[in-house]
Design a protein around this motif. Sequence first.
Motif, PDB file in Angstrom:
ATOM      1  N   PRO A  74       0.747  -0.967   0.122  1.00  0.00           N
ATOM      2  CA  PRO A  74       0.440   0.614  -0.218  1.00  0.00           C
ATOM      3  C   PRO A  74       0.532   1.045  -0.150  1.00  0.00           C
ATOM      4  O   PRO A  74       0.494   2.323  -0.663  1.00  0.00           O
ATOM      5  CB  PRO A  74      -1.166   0.078   1.455  1.00  0.00           C
ATOM      6  N   ALA A  75       1.894   1.133   0.365  1.00  0.00           N
ATOM      7  CA  ALA A  75       2.938   2.629   0.626  1.00  0.00           C
ATOM      8  C   ALA A  75       4.029   2.785  -1.274  1.00  0.00           C
ATOM      9  O   ALA A  75       4.315   3.528  -0.764  1.00  0.00           O
ATOM     10  CB  ALA A  75       3.804   2.000   2.049  1.00  0.00           C
ATOM     11  N   SER A  76       3.625   1.433  -1.695  1.00  0.00           N
ATOM     12  CA  SER A  76       4.359   1.763  -2.599  1.00  0.00           C
ATOM     13  C   SER A  76       3.642   3.320  -3.388  1.00  0.00           C
ATOM     14  O   SER A  76       2.443   3.216  -3.617  1.00  0.00           O
ATOM     15  CB  SER A  76       4.309   0.437  -4.364  1.00  0.00           C
ATOM     16  N   LYS A  77       4.157   3.485  -4.514  1.00  0.00           N
ATOM     17  CA  LYS A  77       4.048   4.695  -5.708  1.00  0.00           C
ATOM     18  C   LYS A  77       2.863   3.943  -6.302  1.00  0.00           C
ATOM     19  O   LYS A  77       2.671   5.126  -7.419  1.00  0.00           O
ATOM     20  CB  LYS A  77       5.338   5.438  -6.420  1.00  0.00           C
ATOM     21  N   GLY A  78       2.945   2.381  -6.657  1.00  0.00           N
ATOM     22  CA  GLY A  78       2.750   1.502  -7.619  1.00  0.00           C
ATOM     23  C   GLY A  78       1.338   1.794  -6.907  1.00  0.00           C
ATOM     24  O   GLY A  78      -0.090   1.408  -7.864  1.00  0.00           O
ATOM     25  N   ALA A  79       0.976   1.508  -5.991  1.00  0.00           N
ATOM     26  CA  ALA A  79      -0.286   1.011  -4.733  1.00  0.00           C
ATOM     27  C   ALA A  79      -0.829   1.957  -5.880  1.00  0.00           C
ATOM     28  O   ALA A  79      -2.655   1.202  -6.193  1.00  0.00           O
ATOM     29  CB  ALA A  79      -0.467   1.055  -3.492  1.00  0.00           C
ATOM     30  N   PRO A  80      -1.743   2.687  -6.147  1.00  0.00           N
ATOM     31  CA  PRO A  80      -2.289   3.481  -6.436  1.00  0.00           C
ATOM     32  C   PRO A  80      -2.953   2.949  -7.562  1.00  0.00           C
ATOM     33  O   PRO A  80      -3.899   3.274  -8.290  1.00  0.00           O
ATOM     34  CB  PRO A  80      -2.263   5.056  -6.243  1.00  0.00           C
ATOM     35  N   TYR A  81      -1.987   2.939  -8.189  1.00  0.00           N
ATOM     36  CA  TYR A  81      -2.284   2.979  -9.987  1.00  0.00           C
ATOM     37  C   TYR A  81      -2.757   1.179 -10.223  1.00  0.00           C
ATOM     38  O   TYR A  81      -4.029   1.025 -10.817  1.00  0.00           O
ATOM     39  CB  TYR A  81      -0.695   2.489 -10.757  1.00  0.00           C
TER      40      TYR A  81
ATOM     41  N   PRO B  86     -10.607  22.335  -6.524  1.00  0.00           N
ATOM     42  CA  PRO B  86      -9.886  22.574  -7.482  1.00  0.00           C
ATOM     43  C   PRO B  86      -9.010  22.027  -7.703  1.00  0.00           C
ATOM     44  O   PRO B  86      -8.196  22.900  -8.739  1.00  0.00           O
ATOM     45  CB  PRO B  86      -9.010  23.936  -5.985  1.00  0.00           C
ATOM     46  N   ASP B  87      -7.978  21.496  -7.225  1.00  0.00           N
ATOM     47  CA  ASP B  87      -7.125  20.314  -7.859  1.00  0.00           C
ATOM     48  C   ASP B  87      -7.371  19.402  -8.300  1.00  0.00           C
ATOM     49  O   ASP B  87      -6.813  18.622  -9.762  1.00  0.00           O
ATOM     50  CB  ASP B  87      -5.964  19.341  -6.565  1.00  0.00           C
ATOM     51  N   TYR B  88      -8.589  18.676  -8.137  1.00  0.00           N
ATOM     52  CA  TYR B  88      -9.357  17.401  -8.816  1.00  0.00           C
ATOM     53  C   TYR B  88      -9.275  17.836 -10.480  1.00  0.00           C
ATOM     54  O   TYR B  88      -9.485  17.086 -11.818  1.00  0.00           O
ATOM     55  CB  TYR B  88     -10.410  16.698  -8.382  1.00  0.00           C
ATOM     56  N   LYS B  89     -10.270  19.409 -10.831  1.00  0.00           N
ATOM     57  CA  LYS B  89     -10.706  19.513 -11.944  1.00  0.00           C
ATOM     58  C   LYS B  89      -9.947  19.875 -12.403  1.00  0.00           C
ATOM     59  O   LYS B  89     -10.048  20.179 -13.699  1.00  0.00           O
ATOM     60  CB  LYS B  89     -12.082  21.018 -11.356  1.00  0.00           C
ATOM     61  N   ARG B  90      -8.869  20.101 -12.465  1.00  0.00           N
ATOM     62  CA  ARG B  90      -8.068  20.176 -13.701  1.00  0.00           C
ATOM     63  C   ARG B  90      -7.145  18.739 -14.649  1.00  0.00           C
ATOM     64  O   ARG B  90      -6.643  18.881 -15.674  1.00  0.00           O
ATOM     65  CB  ARG B  90      -5.686  20.736 -12.547  1.00  0.00           C
ATOM     66  N   HIS B  91      -8.404  17.885 -13.937  1.00  0.00           N
ATOM     67  CA  HIS B  91      -7.889  16.418 -14.760  1.00  0.00           C
ATOM     68  C   HIS B  91      -8.323  16.887 -15.885  1.00  0.00           C
ATOM     69  O   HIS B  91      -9.795  16.869 -16.015  1.00  0.00           O
ATOM     70  CB  HIS B  91      -8.016  15.012 -13.409  1.00  0.00           C
TER      71      HIS B  91
ATOM     72  N   ALA C  83      -8.093   6.903   0.059  1.00  0.00           N
ATOM     73  CA  ALA C  83      -6.429   6.136   0.164  1.00  0.00           C
ATOM     74  C   ALA C  83      -5.651   6.820  -0.060  1.00  0.00           C
ATOM     75  O   ALA C  83      -4.450   7.140   0.286  1.00  0.00           O
ATOM     76  CB  ALA C  83      -6.874   4.715   0.142  1.00  0.00           C
ATOM     77  N   TYR C  84      -6.109   7.586  -1.498  1.00  0.00           N
ATOM     78  CA  TYR C  84      -4.406   8.514  -1.861  1.00  0.00           C
ATOM     79  C   TYR C  84      -5.652   9.645  -2.485  1.00  0.00           C
ATOM     80  O   TYR C  84      -5.914  10.325  -3.528  1.00  0.00           O
ATOM     81  CB  TYR C  84      -4.575   7.860  -3.157  1.00  0.00           C
ATOM     82  N   PRO C  85      -5.856  10.938  -1.560  1.00  0.00           N
ATOM     83  CA  PRO C  85      -7.371  11.496  -2.013  1.00  0.00           C
ATOM     84  C   PRO C  85      -5.772  12.841  -2.729  1.00  0.00           C
ATOM     85  O   PRO C  85      -6.334  13.691  -3.657  1.00  0.00           O
ATOM     86  CB  PRO C  85      -7.450  12.340  -0.855  1.00  0.00           C
ATOM     87  N   THR C  86      -4.879  13.035  -2.429  1.00  0.00           N
ATOM     88  CA  THR C  86      -3.561  14.327  -3.319  1.00  0.00           C
ATOM     89  C   THR C  86      -3.315  13.191  -4.317  1.00  0.00           C
ATOM     90  O   THR C  86      -2.229  14.767  -4.999  1.00  0.00           O
ATOM     91  CB  THR C  86      -2.829  14.439  -2.439  1.00  0.00           C
ATOM     92  N   ASN C  87      -3.451  11.993  -4.462  1.00  0.00           N
ATOM     93  CA  ASN C  87      -3.215  11.586  -6.313  1.00  0.00           C
ATOM     94  C   ASN C  87      -4.116  12.077  -6.987  1.00  0.00           C
ATOM     95  O   ASN C  87      -4.980  11.356  -7.489  1.00  0.00           O
ATOM     96  CB  ASN C  87      -2.879  10.293  -6.156  1.00  0.00           C
ATOM     97  N   ILE C  88      -3.940  13.227  -7.875  1.00  0.00           N
ATOM     98  CA  ILE C  88      -4.537  13.888  -8.975  1.00  0.00           C
ATOM     99  C   ILE C  88      -5.183  12.666  -9.624  1.00  0.00           C
ATOM    100  O   ILE C  88      -5.942  12.662 -10.167  1.00  0.00           O
ATOM    101  CB  ILE C  88      -4.406  14.657  -9.213  1.00  0.00           C
ATOM    102  N   ALA C  89      -3.682  12.257 -10.293  1.00  0.00           N
ATOM    103  CA  ALA C  89      -4.263  11.363 -11.820  1.00  0.00           C
ATOM    104  C   ALA C  89      -4.812   9.873 -11.441  1.00  0.00           C
ATOM    105  O   ALA C  89      -4.961   9.350 -12.132  1.00  0.00           O
ATOM    106  CB  ALA C  89      -1.989  11.078 -11.524  1.00  0.00           C
TER     107      ALA C  89
END
Length: 184
Positions: free
Chosen positions: A24-31, A98-103, A59-65
């Motif tokens: 879960p802490a991996s950079k690949g976990a959100p993907y 404001p962040d999410y809408k940039r996607h 789990a990843y609210p700041t990971n906009i991607a």
Amino acid sequence: EDAWNKRQYRQAGVEYAAFAHEFPASKGAPYAMFRSARCLHLQEKSADAAKVYDEVVSAYPTNIAFASPSLYFKGICEIETGDPSKALLTWKELIDDPDYKRHPLAAEALQRVVDYYCSLNENSRALLLTEKMAVEYRSIHRDAAGRAMQVMIKQYVRNSPDVKKVQELYRKCGGFENEPQKVP
């Protein structure tokens, strides 16, 4: 990835979910978590997919991607399971943050909300949201904002002429050219 590329979504989903759970802490976990939700969605398991999309956002609210598209696709799942009012709330979260809408999918979500209100003949709500797209999305989603400006111009020039509203829209949008300008 091999299973995904072969469109073996059941197998791919299991493997993505296992990876996200084990690391879960991996950079690949959100993907991996997002892909597991997509696999469920592509298997037409919309209710289950919506839950996993929600987990991605939690789990990843700041990971906009991955958080932004998770909200978009969660809304699609809610439509598919027969709950458009829930989808509207989900998309509102996407288009107002404001962040999410940039996607890029935020503009698509906003257009879906506009289309929904048009289908209900709630044209005033649809126009307000179209103006929001024209003004607020001007610098982040130019194509969507351009289409929205065209709709608003048609409304204020042809459908119900109002010079003051055209002027106000022109000022808010920074002109009607491709690039926003400073309008005195």
